[in-house]
Write a protein that holds these residues in place. Structure first.
Motif, PDB file in Angstrom:
ATOM      1  N   SER A   5       0.854  -1.180   0.000  1.00 54.65           N
ATOM      2  CA  SER A   5       0.000   0.000   0.000  1.00 54.65           C
ATOM      3  C   SER A   5       0.892   1.232   0.000  1.00 54.65           C
ATOM      4  CB  SER A   5      -0.918   0.005   1.226  1.00 54.65           C
ATOM      5  OG  SER A   5      -0.179   0.291   2.381  1.00 54.65           O
ATOM      6  N   ILE A   6       0.322   2.352  -0.352  1.00 57.49           N
ATOM      7  CA  ILE A   6       1.074   3.603  -0.397  1.00 57.49           C
ATOM      8  C   ILE A   6       1.621   3.942   0.989  1.00 57.49           C
ATOM      9  CG2 ILE A   6       0.852   6.088  -0.787  1.00 57.49           C
ATOM     10  CD1 ILE A   6      -1.189   5.395  -2.979  1.00 57.49           C
ATOM     11  N   ASP A   7       0.854   3.701   2.044  1.00 56.53           N
ATOM     12  CA  ASP A   7       1.283   4.036   3.398  1.00 56.53           C
ATOM     13  C   ASP A   7       2.507   3.240   3.829  1.00 56.53           C
ATOM     14  OD1 ASP A   7      -2.059   4.586   4.717  1.00 56.53           O
ATOM     15  OD2 ASP A   7      -0.654   5.971   3.780  1.00 56.53           O
ATOM     16  N   GLU A   8       2.621   1.994   3.382  1.00 53.48           N
ATOM     17  CA  GLU A   8       3.762   1.168   3.754  1.00 53.48           C
ATOM     18  C   GLU A   8       5.054   1.712   3.158  1.00 53.48           C
ATOM     19  OE1 GLU A   8       3.004  -2.864   2.660  1.00 53.48           O
ATOM     20  OE2 GLU A   8       1.403  -3.097   4.111  1.00 53.48           O
ATOM     21  N   ALA A  13      10.284  10.095   7.860  1.00 54.99           N
ATOM     22  CA  ALA A  13      10.730  11.484   7.990  1.00 54.99           C
ATOM     23  C   ALA A  13       9.758  12.423   7.277  1.00 54.99           C
ATOM     24  CB  ALA A  13      12.135  11.643   7.431  1.00 54.99           C
ATOM     25  N   GLU A  14       9.272  12.004   6.123  1.00 55.40           N
ATOM     26  CA  GLU A  14       8.315  12.819   5.372  1.00 55.40           C
ATOM     27  C   GLU A  14       7.022  12.987   6.166  1.00 55.40           C
ATOM     28  OE1 GLU A  14       5.893  12.777   1.113  1.00 55.40           O
ATOM     29  OE2 GLU A  14       7.337  11.201   1.561  1.00 55.40           O
ATOM     30  N   THR A  15       6.565  11.910   6.784  1.00 55.11           N
ATOM     31  CA  THR A  15       5.348  11.966   7.597  1.00 55.11           C
ATOM     32  C   THR A  15       5.530  12.941   8.750  1.00 55.11           C
ATOM     33  OG1 THR A  15       4.830   9.677   7.023  1.00 55.11           O
ATOM     34  CG2 THR A  15       3.739  10.593   8.959  1.00 55.11           C
ATOM     35  N   LEU A  16       6.656  12.858   9.448  1.00 51.35           N
ATOM     36  CA  LEU A  16       6.921  13.750  10.571  1.00 51.35           C
ATOM     37  C   LEU A  16       7.013  15.197  10.108  1.00 51.35           C
ATOM     38  CD1 LEU A  16       7.572  14.262  13.539  1.00 51.35           C
ATOM     39  CD2 LEU A  16       9.962  13.802  12.998  1.00 51.35           C
ATOM     40  N   LEU A  17       7.702  15.441   9.019  1.00 50.38           N
ATOM     41  CA  LEU A  17       7.839  16.800   8.519  1.00 50.38           C
ATOM     42  C   LEU A  17       6.485  17.397   8.136  1.00 50.38           C
ATOM     43  CD1 LEU A  17      11.109  16.470   6.426  1.00 50.38           C
ATOM     44  CD2 LEU A  17      10.789  17.728   8.574  1.00 50.38           C
ATOM     45  N   LYS A  18       5.609  16.584   7.571  1.00 46.69           N
ATOM     46  CA  LYS A  18       4.265  17.066   7.239  1.00 46.69           C
ATOM     47  C   LYS A  18       3.486  17.398   8.508  1.00 46.69           C
ATOM     48  CE  LYS A  18       3.593  15.081   2.702  1.00 46.69           C
ATOM     49  NZ  LYS A  18       2.819  14.177   1.855  1.00 46.69           N
ATOM     50  N   GLN A  19       3.634  16.578   9.549  1.00 45.71           N
ATOM     51  CA  GLN A  19       2.936  16.846  10.807  1.00 45.71           C
ATOM     52  C   GLN A  19       3.417  18.143  11.441  1.00 45.71           C
ATOM     53  OE1 GLN A  19       3.580  13.324  13.196  1.00 45.71           O
ATOM     54  NE2 GLN A  19       1.560  12.538  12.675  1.00 45.71           N
ATOM     55  N   LEU A  20       4.693  18.449  11.295  1.00 47.91           N
ATOM     56  CA  LEU A  20       5.264  19.636  11.918  1.00 47.91           C
ATOM     57  C   LEU A  20       5.258  20.861  11.009  1.00 47.91           C
ATOM     58  CD1 LEU A  20       8.289  18.025  13.754  1.00 47.91           C
ATOM     59  CD2 LEU A  20       6.082  18.693  14.705  1.00 47.91           C
ATOM     60  N   SER A  21       4.755  20.680   9.781  1.00 46.77           N
ATOM     61  CA  SER A  21       4.745  21.822   8.875  1.00 46.77           C
ATOM     62  C   SER A  21       3.717  22.842   9.355  1.00 46.77           C
ATOM     63  CB  SER A  21       4.446  21.377   7.442  1.00 46.77           C
ATOM     64  OG  SER A  21       3.118  20.928   7.346  1.00 46.77           O
ATOM     65  N   GLY A  22       3.982  24.044   9.063  1.00 43.57           N
ATOM     66  CA  GLY A  22       3.141  25.135   9.522  1.00 43.57           C
ATOM     67  C   GLY A  22       4.015  26.137  10.239  1.00 43.57           C
ATOM     68  N   LYS A  23       3.603  27.366  10.202  1.00 37.26           N
ATOM     69  CA  LYS A  23       4.455  28.440  10.684  1.00 37.26           C
ATOM     70  C   LYS A  23       4.784  28.345  12.168  1.00 37.26           C
ATOM     71  CE  LYS A  23       5.128  33.304  10.144  1.00 37.26           C
ATOM     72  NZ  LYS A  23       4.740  34.474   9.434  1.00 37.26           N
ATOM     73  N   TRP A  24       3.862  27.872  13.007  1.00 43.85           N
ATOM     74  CA  TRP A  24       4.055  27.992  14.452  1.00 43.85           C
ATOM     75  C   TRP A  24       4.256  26.674  15.178  1.00 43.85           C
ATOM     76  CZ3 TRP A  24       5.438  32.629  14.806  1.00 43.85           C
ATOM     77  CH2 TRP A  24       4.827  33.623  14.051  1.00 43.85           C
ATOM     78  N   LYS A  25       4.047  25.553  14.546  1.00 40.24           N
ATOM     79  CA  LYS A  25       4.115  24.264  15.245  1.00 40.24           C
ATOM     80  C   LYS A  25       5.470  23.996  15.904  1.00 40.24           C
ATOM     81  CE  LYS A  25       0.542  21.884  12.634  1.00 40.24           C
ATOM     82  NZ  LYS A  25       0.293  20.762  11.727  1.00 40.24           N
ATOM     83  N   PRO A  26       6.589  24.127  15.201  1.00 38.76           N
ATOM     84  CA  PRO A  26       7.871  23.861  15.876  1.00 38.76           C
ATOM     85  C   PRO A  26       8.113  24.799  17.061  1.00 38.76           C
ATOM     86  CG  PRO A  26       8.165  23.883  13.501  1.00 38.76           C
ATOM     87  CD  PRO A  26       6.775  24.378  13.765  1.00 38.76           C
ATOM     88  N   GLN A  27       7.725  26.070  16.907  1.00 38.44           N
ATOM     89  CA  GLN A  27       7.921  27.023  17.996  1.00 38.44           C
ATOM     90  C   GLN A  27       7.048  26.687  19.200  1.00 38.44           C
ATOM     91  OE1 GLN A  27       7.540  27.690  14.781  1.00 38.44           O
ATOM     92  NE2 GLN A  27       8.588  29.539  14.164  1.00 38.44           N
ATOM     93  N   ILE A  28       5.821  26.256  18.944  1.00 39.10           N
ATOM     94  CA  ILE A  28       4.921  25.872  20.044  1.00 39.10           C
ATOM     95  C   ILE A  28       5.505  24.681  20.798  1.00 39.10           C
ATOM     96  CG2 ILE A  28       2.651  24.877  20.585  1.00 39.10           C
ATOM     97  CD1 ILE A  28       1.540  26.650  18.271  1.00 39.10           C
ATOM     98  N   ILE A  29       5.989  23.699  20.068  1.00 38.62           N
ATOM     99  CA  ILE A  29       6.588  22.526  20.715  1.00 38.62           C
ATOM    100  C   ILE A  29       7.810  22.943  21.529  1.00 38.62           C
ATOM    101  CG2 ILE A  29       7.810  20.352  20.287  1.00 38.62           C
ATOM    102  CD1 ILE A  29       5.818  19.890  17.973  1.00 38.62           C
ATOM    103  N   ARG A  30       8.648  23.800  20.977  1.00 35.52           N
ATOM    104  CA  ARG A  30       9.843  24.271  21.686  1.00 35.52           C
ATOM    105  C   ARG A  30       9.468  24.954  22.999  1.00 35.52           C
ATOM    106  NH1 ARG A  30      11.859  29.071  21.993  1.00 35.52           N
ATOM    107  NH2 ARG A  30      10.692  29.863  20.222  1.00 35.52           N
ATOM    108  N   ILE A  31       8.426  25.775  22.978  1.00 31.20           N
ATOM    109  CA  ILE A  31       7.986  26.468  24.188  1.00 31.20           C
ATOM    110  C   ILE A  31       7.384  25.475  25.181  1.00 31.20           C
ATOM    111  CG2 ILE A  31       6.342  28.162  25.091  1.00 31.20           C
ATOM    112  CD1 ILE A  31       6.750  29.675  22.372  1.00 31.20           C
ATOM    113  N   ALA A  32       6.634  24.502  24.683  1.00 27.76           N
ATOM    114  CA  ALA A  32       5.957  23.533  25.552  1.00 27.76           C
ATOM    115  C   ALA A  32       6.925  22.548  26.209  1.00 27.76           C
ATOM    116  CB  ALA A  32       4.888  22.771  24.771  1.00 27.76           C
TER     117      ALA A  32
END
Length: 101
Positions: A5-8, A13-32
């Protein structure tokens, strides 16, 4: 020929990068990492942010189970976001990225 399947075949790394994409997500995690975070505190700490973009990032991080949302029923009622166990597992990844850059 094996049927995958496509998911397999998806790169973790691509999956993680997509989850963390967005302007503020990495900064929010860093603060948290250091303390629970509140919405208005994030707005003050994330220079150039706005309510809609921070709210969207928080919602997505919660849906991805990287943050846990807790309603504090003390007066005044407020909401805190903390790193979930899954979110805490990202701390070494962020530290390695900091070392790399």
């Amino acid at each position: 020929m094996e049927n995958h399947s496509i998911d397999e075949n998806k790169c973790p790394a691509e999956t993680l990068l997509k989850q963390l994409s967005g302007k503020w997500k990495p900064q929010i995690i860093r603060i948290a990492v250091t303390e629970p975070v509140r919405f208005n505190t994030l707005l003050r700490q994330l220079e150039g942010s706005n309510k809609q973009s921070v709210a969207t990032a928080l919602k997505e991080l919660e849906e991805q189970q990287l943050l846990t949302k807790t309603v504090i029923k003390l007066k005044p009622l407020h909401i805190e976001y903390t790193l979930s166990e899954k979110g805490k597992a990202l701390i070494p990844v962020f530290r390695h990225i900091e070392d790399f850059s």
